[in-house]
Design a protein around this motif. Structure first.
Motif, PDB file in Angstrom:
ATOM      1  N   MET A   1       0.843  -1.195   0.000  1.00 30.59           N
ATOM      2  CA  MET A   1       0.000   0.000   0.000  1.00 30.59           C
ATOM      3  C   MET A   1       0.880   1.247   0.000  1.00 30.59           C
ATOM      4  N   GLU A   2       0.532   2.205  -0.847  1.00 29.27           N
ATOM      5  CA  GLU A   2       1.308   3.446  -0.934  1.00 29.27           C
ATOM      6  C   GLU A   2       1.012   4.318   0.283  1.00 29.27           C
ATOM      7  N   HIS A   3       2.055   4.850   0.887  1.00 32.23           N
ATOM      8  CA  HIS A   3       1.884   5.655   2.102  1.00 32.23           C
ATOM      9  C   HIS A   3       2.076   7.134   1.777  1.00 32.23           C
ATOM     10  N   LYS A   4       1.027   7.779   1.313  1.00 34.24           N
ATOM     11  CA  LYS A   4       1.113   9.218   1.034  1.00 34.24           C
ATOM     12  C   LYS A   4       0.996   9.986   2.341  1.00 34.24           C
ATOM     13  N   LYS A   5       1.711  11.097   2.438  1.00 33.63           N
ATOM     14  CA  LYS A   5       1.609  11.961   3.619  1.00 33.63           C
ATOM     15  C   LYS A   5       1.560  13.411   3.134  1.00 33.63           C
ATOM     16  N   THR A   6       0.456  14.072   3.374  1.00 32.97           N
ATOM     17  CA  THR A   6       0.300  15.458   2.944  1.00 32.97           C
ATOM     18  C   THR A   6       0.297  16.371   4.157  1.00 32.97           C
ATOM     19  N   TYR A   7       1.254  17.308   4.183  1.00 32.82           N
ATOM     20  CA  TYR A   7       1.407  18.226   5.314  1.00 32.82           C
ATOM     21  C   TYR A   7       0.225  19.182   5.415  1.00 32.82           C
ATOM     22  N   ASN A   8      -0.268  19.378   6.639  1.00 32.40           N
ATOM     23  CA  ASN A   8      -1.322  20.361   6.932  1.00 32.40           C
ATOM     24  C   ASN A   8      -0.965  21.091   8.213  1.00 32.40           C
ATOM     25  N   ALA A   9      -1.542  22.279   8.400  1.00 30.53           N
ATOM     26  CA  ALA A   9      -1.245  23.053   9.613  1.00 30.53           C
ATOM     27  C   ALA A   9      -2.413  23.958   9.967  1.00 30.53           C
ATOM     28  N   MET A  10      -2.499  24.307  11.250  1.00 29.74           N
ATOM     29  CA  MET A  10      -3.451  25.329  11.713  1.00 29.74           C
ATOM     30  C   MET A  10      -2.860  25.992  12.956  1.00 29.74           C
ATOM     31  N   GLU A  11      -3.337  27.182  13.252  1.00 26.87           N
ATOM     32  CA  GLU A  11      -2.862  27.887  14.450  1.00 26.87           C
ATOM     33  C   GLU A  11      -3.984  27.949  15.475  1.00 26.87           C
ATOM     34  N   ILE A  12      -3.631  27.659  16.726  1.00 24.08           N
ATOM     35  CA  ILE A  12      -4.587  27.742  17.838  1.00 24.08           C
ATOM     36  C   ILE A  12      -4.187  28.931  18.712  1.00 24.08           C
ATOM     37  N   LYS A  13      -5.141  29.820  18.946  1.00 29.30           N
ATOM     38  CA  LYS A  13      -4.880  30.938  19.862  1.00 29.30           C
ATOM     39  C   LYS A  13      -5.322  30.502  21.260  1.00 29.30           C
ATOM     40  N   HIS A  14      -4.397  29.948  21.998  1.00 22.91           N
ATOM     41  CA  HIS A  14      -4.659  29.448  23.348  1.00 22.91           C
ATOM     42  C   HIS A  14      -4.433  30.571  24.355  1.00 22.91           C
ATOM     43  N   ARG A  15      -5.117  30.496  25.492  1.00 27.40           N
ATOM     44  CA  ARG A  15      -4.965  31.569  26.495  1.00 27.40           C
ATOM     45  C   ARG A  15      -3.530  31.657  27.018  1.00 27.40           C
ATOM     46  N   ASN A  16      -2.757  30.577  26.893  1.00 27.36           N
ATOM     47  CA  ASN A  16      -1.366  30.596  27.365  1.00 27.36           C
ATOM     48  C   ASN A  16      -0.347  30.802  26.247  1.00 27.36           C
ATOM     49  N   GLY A  17      -0.824  31.190  25.075  1.00 28.68           N
ATOM     50  CA  GLY A  17       0.085  31.440  23.945  1.00 28.68           C
ATOM     51  C   GLY A  17      -0.391  30.768  22.673  1.00 28.68           C
ATOM     52  N   ASN A  18       0.120  31.222  21.552  1.00 28.86           N
ATOM     53  CA  ASN A  18      -0.282  30.649  20.271  1.00 28.86           C
ATOM     54  C   ASN A  18       0.494  29.363  19.993  1.00 28.86           C
ATOM     55  N   VAL A  19      -0.226  28.391  19.432  1.00 30.72           N
ATOM     56  CA  VAL A  19       0.364  27.085  19.151  1.00 30.72           C
ATOM     57  C   VAL A  19       0.100  26.725  17.687  1.00 30.72           C
ATOM     58  N   ILE A  20       1.124  26.239  17.016  1.00 30.88           N
ATOM     59  CA  ILE A  20       0.974  25.728  15.641  1.00 30.88           C
ATOM     60  C   ILE A  20       0.759  24.222  15.713  1.00 30.88           C
ATOM     61  N   ILE A  21      -0.298  23.750  15.065  1.00 31.78           N
ATOM     62  CA  ILE A  21      -0.543  22.306  14.947  1.00 31.78           C
ATOM     63  C   ILE A  21      -0.171  21.931  13.520  1.00 31.78           C
ATOM     64  N   GLU A  22       0.738  20.985  13.339  1.00 30.46           N
ATOM     65  CA  GLU A  22       1.202  20.685  11.976  1.00 30.46           C
ATOM     66  C   GLU A  22       1.681  19.245  11.831  1.00 30.46           C
ATOM     67  N   GLY A  23       1.628  18.784  10.587  1.00 35.96           N
ATOM     68  CA  GLY A  23       2.154  17.456  10.290  1.00 35.96           C
ATOM     69  C   GLY A  23       1.465  16.833   9.073  1.00 35.96           C
ATOM     70  N   PRO A  24       1.850  15.611   8.710  1.00 37.45           N
ATOM     71  CA  PRO A  24       2.904  14.803   9.326  1.00 37.45           C
ATOM     72  C   PRO A  24       4.282  15.469   9.187  1.00 37.45           C
ATOM     73  N   ILE A  25       5.069  15.404  10.253  1.00 38.08           N
ATOM     74  CA  ILE A  25       6.385  16.039  10.317  1.00 38.08           C
ATOM     75  C   ILE A  25       7.464  14.997  10.019  1.00 38.08           C
ATOM     76  N   PRO A  26       8.395  15.295   9.083  1.00 35.89           N
ATOM     77  CA  PRO A  26       9.474  14.335   8.810  1.00 35.89           C
ATOM     78  C   PRO A  26      10.461  14.259   9.986  1.00 35.89           C
ATOM     79  N   SER A  27      11.174  13.164  10.072  1.00 35.48           N
ATOM     80  CA  SER A  27      12.110  12.954  11.192  1.00 35.48           C
ATOM     81  C   SER A  27      13.186  14.030  11.224  1.00 35.48           C
ATOM     82  N   SER A  28      13.629  14.479  10.045  1.00 37.47           N
ATOM     83  CA  SER A  28      14.693  15.495   9.984  1.00 37.47           C
ATOM     84  C   SER A  28      14.265  16.787  10.679  1.00 37.47           C
ATOM     85  N   LYS A  29      12.985  17.160  10.519  1.00 36.69           N
ATOM     86  CA  LYS A  29      12.468  18.383  11.167  1.00 36.69           C
ATOM     87  C   LYS A  29      12.279  18.131  12.667  1.00 36.69           C
ATOM     88  N   LEU A  30      11.740  16.942  13.023  1.00 38.31           N
ATOM     89  CA  LEU A  30      11.532  16.615  14.438  1.00 38.31           C
ATOM     90  C   LEU A  30      12.836  16.705  15.225  1.00 38.31           C
TER      91      LEU A  30
END
Length: 210
Positions: free
Chosen positions: A1-30
């Motif tokens: 089975m082909e394992h495609k991975k398409t990167y997506n992201a969104m920003e959450i404005k949390h009361r304790n600071g802004n957080v980026i939700i993103e992935g799938p993240i490659p190991s090199s970036k992690l």
């Protein structure tokens, strides 16, 4: 089975600071990101960071992260089920497991967990998979959240629902060992009926053992 991975992201404005939700993240970036010291639910932070890097290198492995600046403050992992679990017995190329989800206390109860699930399912490739998660109350941070098992289960279920995962019955002995434990799953739109039938037979393996 082909394992495609398409990167997506969104920003959450949390009361304790802004957080980026993103992935799938490659190991090199992690490997270039810091890993928060409060991510301790499964193993010591340095070891867990290493484990995530290894999972990201697997063909089917997917890591979605919550990031504050250059630091990982939450994550969710997807990979094939553990060979020792019943879910791997069907050797299904299109069944993956949400293996772990964790968010540091600072960013809990602000939609970060739900966003990790939502970003995971933005990838169209997830429509080719049956995604499962096995939830055991002994993994839950009952002490840190001050919730009882049923309150925590409700929060966890709501979070999984954000990613389209729903409760499924099973006779798995470990899950059946406590009423708060549960199996949840999401069946992708392109999953064929034979795979669904195979999944059903994995859910109920003990029905004829009387």
């Amino acid at each position: 089975m082909e394992h495609k991975k398409t990167y997506n992201a969104m920003e959450i404005k949390h009361r304790n600071g802004n957080v980026i939700i993103e992935g799938p993240i490659p190991s090199s970036k992690l490997a270039t990101l810091d890993f928060h010291e409060h991510l301790v639910a499964f193993r010591p932070p340095a070891q867990q960071h290493k484990a995530l890097i290894e999972i990201a290198d697997l063909p089917e492995g997917r890591i979605i992260i919550a990031r504050e600046m250059n630091e990982i403050v939450g994550y969710v992992t997807y990979l094939y089920p553990d060979p020792l679990e019943r879910w791997s017995q069907g050797e299904m190329a299109n069944l993956i497991e949400l293996g772990a989800i964790e968010v540091i206390p600072k960013f809990r109860s602000g939609g970060v967990g739900k966003a990790l699930l939502e970003v995971s399912m933005m990838d169209d490739a997830m429509e080719d998979y049956i995604t499962i998660t096995t939830e055991y109350y002994w993994h839950w941070d009952l002490k840190g959240t001050k919730l009882n098992v049923w309150e925590y289960r409700k929060v966890m279920e709501k979070m999984m629902n954000a990613g389209g995962l729903e409760y499924y019955a099973t006779d798995d002995p470990e899950i059946s060992s406590h009423p708060a434990n549960c199996l949840m799953a999401r069946i992708g739109k392109r999953v064929d009926q034979e795979s669904v039938r195979q999944f059903d037979s994995l859910r109920f393996m003990n029905r004829f053992m009387y």
